[in-house]
Design a protein around this motif. Structure first.
Motif, mmCIF file in Angstrom:
data_model
loop_
_atom_site.group_PDB
_atom_site.id
_atom_site.type_symbol
_atom_site.label_atom_id
_atom_site.label_comp_id
_atom_site.label_asym_id
_atom_site.label_seq_id
_atom_site.Cartn_x
_atom_site.Cartn_y
_atom_site.Cartn_z
ATOM 1 N N MET A 205 -31.657 -35.869 43.740
ATOM 2 C CA MET A 205 -31.338 -36.453 42.292
ATOM 3 C C MET A 205 -30.716 -35.119 41.542
ATOM 4 O O MET A 205 -31.350 -34.025 41.296
ATOM 5 C CB MET A 205 -32.516 -36.902 41.885
ATOM 6 N N VAL A 206 -29.589 -35.366 41.135
ATOM 7 C CA VAL A 206 -29.047 -34.658 39.819
ATOM 8 C C VAL A 206 -29.292 -35.204 38.663
ATOM 9 O O VAL A 206 -29.029 -36.391 38.608
ATOM 10 C CB VAL A 206 -27.273 -34.450 40.159
ATOM 11 N N PHE A 207 -29.425 -34.284 37.573
ATOM 12 C CA PHE A 207 -29.800 -34.860 36.227
ATOM 13 C C PHE A 207 -29.169 -33.866 35.505
ATOM 14 O O PHE A 207 -29.021 -32.738 35.686
ATOM 15 C CB PHE A 207 -31.053 -35.292 36.077
ATOM 16 N N GLY A 208 -28.686 -34.114 34.342
ATOM 17 C CA GLY A 208 -27.982 -33.108 33.177
ATOM 18 C C GLY A 208 -27.893 -33.705 32.095
ATOM 19 O O GLY A 208 -27.789 -34.906 31.701
ATOM 20 N N ALA A 232 -28.780 -40.073 40.541
ATOM 21 C CA ALA A 232 -28.358 -39.440 39.197
ATOM 22 C C ALA A 232 -28.839 -39.879 37.881
ATOM 23 O O ALA A 232 -29.118 -41.038 37.781
ATOM 24 C CB ALA A 232 -26.858 -39.307 39.245
ATOM 25 N N ALA A 233 -28.964 -38.735 36.957
ATOM 26 C CA ALA A 233 -29.347 -39.282 35.609
ATOM 27 C C ALA A 233 -28.413 -38.565 34.537
ATOM 28 O O ALA A 233 -28.439 -37.289 34.624
ATOM 29 C CB ALA A 233 -30.764 -39.249 35.180
ATOM 30 N N THR A 234 -27.792 -39.295 33.499
ATOM 31 C CA THR A 234 -27.211 -38.145 32.554
ATOM 32 C C THR A 234 -27.586 -38.601 31.127
ATOM 33 O O THR A 234 -27.887 -39.929 30.993
ATOM 34 C CB THR A 234 -25.516 -38.919 32.651
ATOM 35 N N VAL A 318 -20.580 -45.925 43.278
ATOM 36 C CA VAL A 318 -21.372 -47.226 42.995
ATOM 37 C C VAL A 318 -22.659 -47.185 43.677
ATOM 38 O O VAL A 318 -23.331 -47.975 42.998
ATOM 39 C CB VAL A 318 -20.353 -48.308 43.310
ATOM 40 N N SER A 319 -22.723 -46.834 44.824
ATOM 41 C CA SER A 319 -24.091 -46.938 45.458
ATOM 42 C C SER A 319 -25.044 -46.036 45.072
ATOM 43 O O SER A 319 -26.328 -45.983 45.676
ATOM 44 C CB SER A 319 -23.679 -46.792 47.168
ATOM 45 N N VAL A 320 -24.728 -45.090 44.008
ATOM 46 C CA VAL A 320 -25.716 -44.135 44.004
ATOM 47 C C VAL A 320 -26.541 -44.586 42.654
ATOM 48 O O VAL A 320 -26.025 -44.976 41.556
ATOM 49 C CB VAL A 320 -24.928 -42.695 43.253
ATOM 50 N N PRO A 321 -27.864 -44.886 42.952
ATOM 51 C CA PRO A 321 -28.721 -45.326 41.719
ATOM 52 C C PRO A 321 -28.500 -44.300 40.566
ATOM 53 O O PRO A 321 -28.515 -42.929 40.780
ATOM 54 C CB PRO A 321 -30.018 -45.309 42.278
#
Length: 525
Positions: A205-208, A232-234, A318-321
């Motif tokens: 998971m990437v987050f920033g 991912a989470a922004t 689109v397919s990335v939660p």
């Protein structure tokens, strides 16, 4: 694929699981132990109950050239301290060097069989400044409490990472997105080596936060990033459009003029002492009409062949939660309520002062009139912060979430941090204030969360939400949480993280509609 419904029972269960994470299969050196952890050629250290490996090089790069990967094999490395950060205006107390392609890593255990989810953090700073050496983003508590592997990445910034030099020839074809390509190289390092540190390369998971979230949004439109992360989470970070090459070229020319180089002297720029290059970043931006110069991702049609969220969401994303979040009063962090921008604020000058800060071209007085009609009891200061937040960067997050919903990205969740700072009564819930809750760094320098019971409970909830996304592709959450429903239009279900956590449909909906009267302009583009 239909996003699974997250019920209150599963939310509470996920937080309970987080609190009772199982002991690792392998023994871990305790702090002060003579046995330092070793993985490959890297010797780390024990830190806050987990293993830390700091300053691991993932690449090498010459100025304005694409980086190359660091080999896994090589001489022993003492990975026990952070490496230099990218040269920049500010953070003068930090070691800075162009040789800055390093990452830090925290893991509950370096056991290849563990296969823990991996959370890779990209720092903020609008592509221009920042570093993961910030104590707020140290990953030991998140790794230990969340039972995940945490990685944080430094990379090239400002002109070193994003100056557009392609007009000087094919040698510089990648120049406008080198900082993004650094992040891709770091994710390739994670893919290839994280299993040795107990991580699962199939659950990355990437987050920033802020600029870190914008970097993630951009990666979601870069073909080379496809498949390198799985969720991912922004956090208050968005990138609807990238910079166009003509605007990017104008900024490069402004930089060259500021450092007194001829317009065609690319060799002079390539060999310029780094101190002079950094000083040149203070020049007036020719697009925005104020300083400093903005450098960010460029629509180069190769590394970045389309805008991330215009005219729609990039199909590969689109397919990335994905979790998208914001804070209730973003601008209280950088429009200081005790500073000159607020001094003497009253109804007579409110419209002019709001107009300086927003990124949507509407008549400021008309906007203020709408706010006063809707909220007649609000003070001039309340309207100032509501309008500068809603008319500055928040619309970008709404556009991204709406674009995902319209593209059928059912695994989309949105949050708003509403809990005001108990440390500074004038701060409210401002930009960056969600960071310590997610990382568990409530007592770190720079945190405004406080360390009271409510702060710890909210941290437990938000940490479970983020680690749940990393582990399962859907957010978990914690005590007193309502169901976290996926974001769709027109309902726009949003998790509100406050003194009490709740779901709310389209919070601040009237402000969203008001600022949608005119097109949003991505800052810097």
């Amino acid at each position: 694929m239909t996003a699974p419904r997250i019920t209150r029972r599963t939310l509470v269960a996920s937080a309970a699981t987080l609190a009772a994470a199982p002991a690792p299969l392998l023994a871990r050196p305790s702090p002060g132990s003579a046995a330092a952890p070793v993985v490959g050629r890297y010797t780390g250290l024990a830190e806050q109950g987990v293993l830390a490996f700091k300053g691991i090089r993932y690449g090498h790069a010459a100025r304005f050239a694409q980086a190359v990967a660091e080999p896994w094999a090589g001489p022993p490395v003492k990975a026990q301290a952070s490496a230099p950060i990218c040269p920049q205006r500010g953070l003068d107390s930090e070691r800075q060097a162009e040789d800055c392609l390093f990452l830090n890593l925290w893991t509950p255990e370096a056991n290849p069989a563990a296969k823990r989810a991996v959370m890779v953090y990209f720092h903020g700073g609008a592509y221009t400044t920042g570093s993961v050496t910030d104590p707020l983003t140290h990953g030991a508590r998140l790794a230990g409490s969340g039972n995940v592997v945490v990685v944080s990445v430094n990379h090239r910034l400002n002109a070193l990472g994003y100056a557009w030099l392609k007009p000087f020839g094919a040698t510089y074809a990648d120049s406008g997105n080198l900082g993004q390509l650094d992040l891709i190289l770091a994710l390739q390092w994670v893919r290839d080596h994280i299993a040795r540190f107990g991580g699962d390369p199939a659950r990355v998971m990437v987050f920033g936060q802020s600029g870190g979230g914008a970097k993630i949004a951009t990666l979601m439109a870069m073909p080379a990033a496809r498949g390198l992360f799985h969720s991912a989470a922004t956090m208050s970070g968005q990138q609807v459009q990238a910079s166009g090459p003509m605007h990017a070229w104008a900024r490069t020319q402004a930089l060259m003029a500021a450092v007194k180089l001829a317009p065609g002297d690319v060799e002079g720029l390539r060999n310029l002492p780094i101190e002079r290059l950094v000083d040149g970043l203070a020049a007036t931006d020719p697009v925005m009409g104020s300083g400093p110069l903005y450098f960010g991702p460029v629509l180069d049609m190769t590394n970045l062949p389309r805008h991330p969220f215009w005219p729609d969401a990039a199909p590969q994303s689109v397919s990335v939660p994905m979790i998208l979040g914001n804070t209730h009063e973003e601008t209280r962090a950088f429009l200081d309520p005790r500073g000159p921008r607020l001094k003497g604020l009253d109804w007579s000058n409110l419209a002019e002062r709001v107009g300086r800060e927003v990124k949507i071209d509407l008549d400021p007085q008309w906007m203020i009139d709408q706010y006063r009609a809707r909220q007649p009891d609000w003070t001039a200061e309340q309207i100032y912060y509501a309008a500068t937040t809603a008319g500055r960067s928040w619309p970008g997050q709404v556009i991204e979430a709406d674009a995902r919903a319209r593209a059928g990205a059912e695994a989309t969740w949105v949050y708003q941090l509403e809990r005001p700072s108990p440390v500074d009564p004038l701060r409210g819930a401002a930009h960056t204030d969600d960071i310590p809750y997610v990382f568990g760094t409530l007592d770190a320098p720079g945190s405004f969360s406080g360390t009271d019971d409510k702060a710890r409970a909210l941290s437990k909830t938000m940490m479970a939400a983020f680690t749940g996304l990393a582990k399962t592709g859907r957010p978990g959450s914690g005590d007193r949480a309502a169901d976290w429903r996926p974001y769709t239009v027109p309902t726009r279900a949003t998790m509100v993280f406050g003194e009490e956590t709740r779901m709310e449909d389209d919070p601040r909906g009237w402000q969203r509609k008001l600022w949608a009267t005119a097109p949003y302009v991505q800052p810097g583009t």
